[in-house]
Design a protein around this motif. Sequence first.
Motif, PDB file in Angstrom:
ATOM      1  N   ASN A   1       0.818  -1.219   0.000  1.00  0.00           N
ATOM      2  CA  ASN A   1       0.000   0.000   0.000  1.00  0.00           C
ATOM      3  C   ASN A   1       0.847   1.263   0.000  1.00  0.00           C
ATOM      4  O   ASN A   1       0.314   2.374   0.020  1.00  0.00           O
ATOM      5  CB  ASN A   1      -0.912   0.037   1.234  1.00  0.00           C
ATOM      6  N   ILE A   2       2.178   1.088  -0.016  1.00  0.00           N
ATOM      7  CA  ILE A   2       3.114   2.216   0.017  1.00  0.00           C
ATOM      8  C   ILE A   2       3.845   2.288  -1.314  1.00  0.00           C
ATOM      9  O   ILE A   2       4.442   1.305  -1.758  1.00  0.00           O
ATOM     10  CB  ILE A   2       4.162   2.059   1.152  1.00  0.00           C
ATOM     11  N   PHE A   3       3.815   3.442  -1.943  1.00  0.00           N
ATOM     12  CA  PHE A   3       4.525   3.660  -3.202  1.00  0.00           C
ATOM     13  C   PHE A   3       5.549   4.762  -2.968  1.00  0.00           C
ATOM     14  O   PHE A   3       5.194   5.937  -2.837  1.00  0.00           O
ATOM     15  CB  PHE A   3       3.535   4.062  -4.296  1.00  0.00           C
TER      16      PHE A   3
ATOM     17  N   MET B   1      -3.926   0.760  -5.618  1.00  0.00           N
ATOM     18  CA  MET B   1      -2.463   0.706  -5.656  1.00  0.00           C
ATOM     19  C   MET B   1      -1.964  -0.338  -6.642  1.00  0.00           C
ATOM     20  O   MET B   1      -0.812  -0.274  -7.089  1.00  0.00           O
ATOM     21  CB  MET B   1      -1.905   0.446  -4.254  1.00  0.00           C
ATOM     22  N   ASP B   2      -2.809  -1.302  -7.004  1.00  0.00           N
ATOM     23  CA  ASP B   2      -2.435  -2.229  -8.073  1.00  0.00           C
ATOM     24  C   ASP B   2      -2.157  -1.469  -9.370  1.00  0.00           C
ATOM     25  O   ASP B   2      -1.265  -1.838 -10.142  1.00  0.00           O
ATOM     26  CB  ASP B   2      -3.563  -3.239  -8.308  1.00  0.00           C
TER      27      ASP B   2
ATOM     28  N   ILE C   1       2.023  -0.268 -11.104  1.00  0.00           N
ATOM     29  CA  ILE C   1       2.480  -0.521 -12.472  1.00  0.00           C
ATOM     30  C   ILE C   1       3.576   0.477 -12.853  1.00  0.00           C
ATOM     31  O   ILE C   1       4.468   0.173 -13.637  1.00  0.00           O
ATOM     32  CB  ILE C   1       1.296  -0.419 -13.459  1.00  0.00           C
ATOM     33  N   PHE C   2       3.526   1.649 -12.252  1.00  0.00           N
ATOM     34  CA  PHE C   2       4.451   2.730 -12.590  1.00  0.00           C
ATOM     35  C   PHE C   2       5.673   2.783 -11.672  1.00  0.00           C
ATOM     36  O   PHE C   2       6.434   3.746 -11.719  1.00  0.00           O
ATOM     37  CB  PHE C   2       3.719   4.081 -12.525  1.00  0.00           C
TER      38      PHE C   2
END
Length: 358
Positions: free
Chosen positions: A80-82, A238-239, A243-244
Amino acid sequence: MNRYLLKPYLNKIERIHPSRNEQEVDNRLRLHRAERLYPFGEIFFKNFIDSINQEDIRFYPNVHELKDQLAKRFDLQNNNIFLNNGSSENIRIFYQAFAVKNMEVIITNPSYPMHKIYAQLENSVLKEIEYNGKKTIDYKDIIDSINDNTCCIVLANPNSPVGDIIELQYIEEIIKKASEKDIPVLIDEAYIEYAEPCQSSVCLLKKYKNLIVSRTFSKALGCAGLRIGYLLGNDEIMDIINIFVPTYEISSISSKFGSYLLNNYKEVEDYISLIKSEKLDMGNLCEKYSIPYILNHINTVYLKPNNLNKMKEYLTEKNVLFRTRILPFDKEEWLSIVLYPEFIKSEIFEKIIQFHNY
């Protein structure tokens, strides 16, 4: 026409980048950017410097310790963390994921300039919500703007440059209305630690699947030079964001200092307390000397002393980096001041009082 311009709409985008003079770090006082102008504690910082080793430079970064700490801090999972290279990149990724050509992106006017730029880069249509006569953004105007051609909503809360905040209950109404049409909402909380009281939307993440929150280490956490930003969201949204994900999100030094700072968070809390205290003291003095002022939920305050031009000449002569702003509810210039502890005892503030009463 540039022969390499394969996307003609890019020709309409005007980019402004900080000048070399503004970026150079020297002995000039930097009142023009929302940076930490007060040094970290000497022992605190020395202990970190002593922890750096060659492996932090020679090997690719391991960011999982920092992500785990953030997940624990916000009661989320690692996925859940980007992590990303500052808030600006957080915003860019959101637009890449959710801004759609010829569809509307709802933002406020004014807002952080990159919100507008990133929407334009995706060839989306900007729908800007203006400030009203009460010098605020009416959340109902945002809700009323949501329609079947809305692809996403981006709100800074607190909003820079004004520094105002939309109360959490109204933010939730916006998110709820958008969720009915599966419209992603980004709440940019770059300045949230300065808000009084805190109105963070993080508590809504488990309730609304269309919500993403952007946070940064650049403002209240004082690490603008390390470029540590992150996005928070639930599994489904967040899926898409993941991707990025860059091959390596941030540098080893950035990740290491981020973890170190979270483990020693009192260093941040003490600094925030000093800024909030300074803001209150400044407000009291401005009242005493009848200087028009705007206190807000960020670390920049606005003053409108008499003889502002004399103040600008003085700051220029002293080689101080500063800026003035025309705010959305006023046609006159305000002096923009990035606060630091004991600013009210400085020669600059003395001059503000002097020129005001000149």
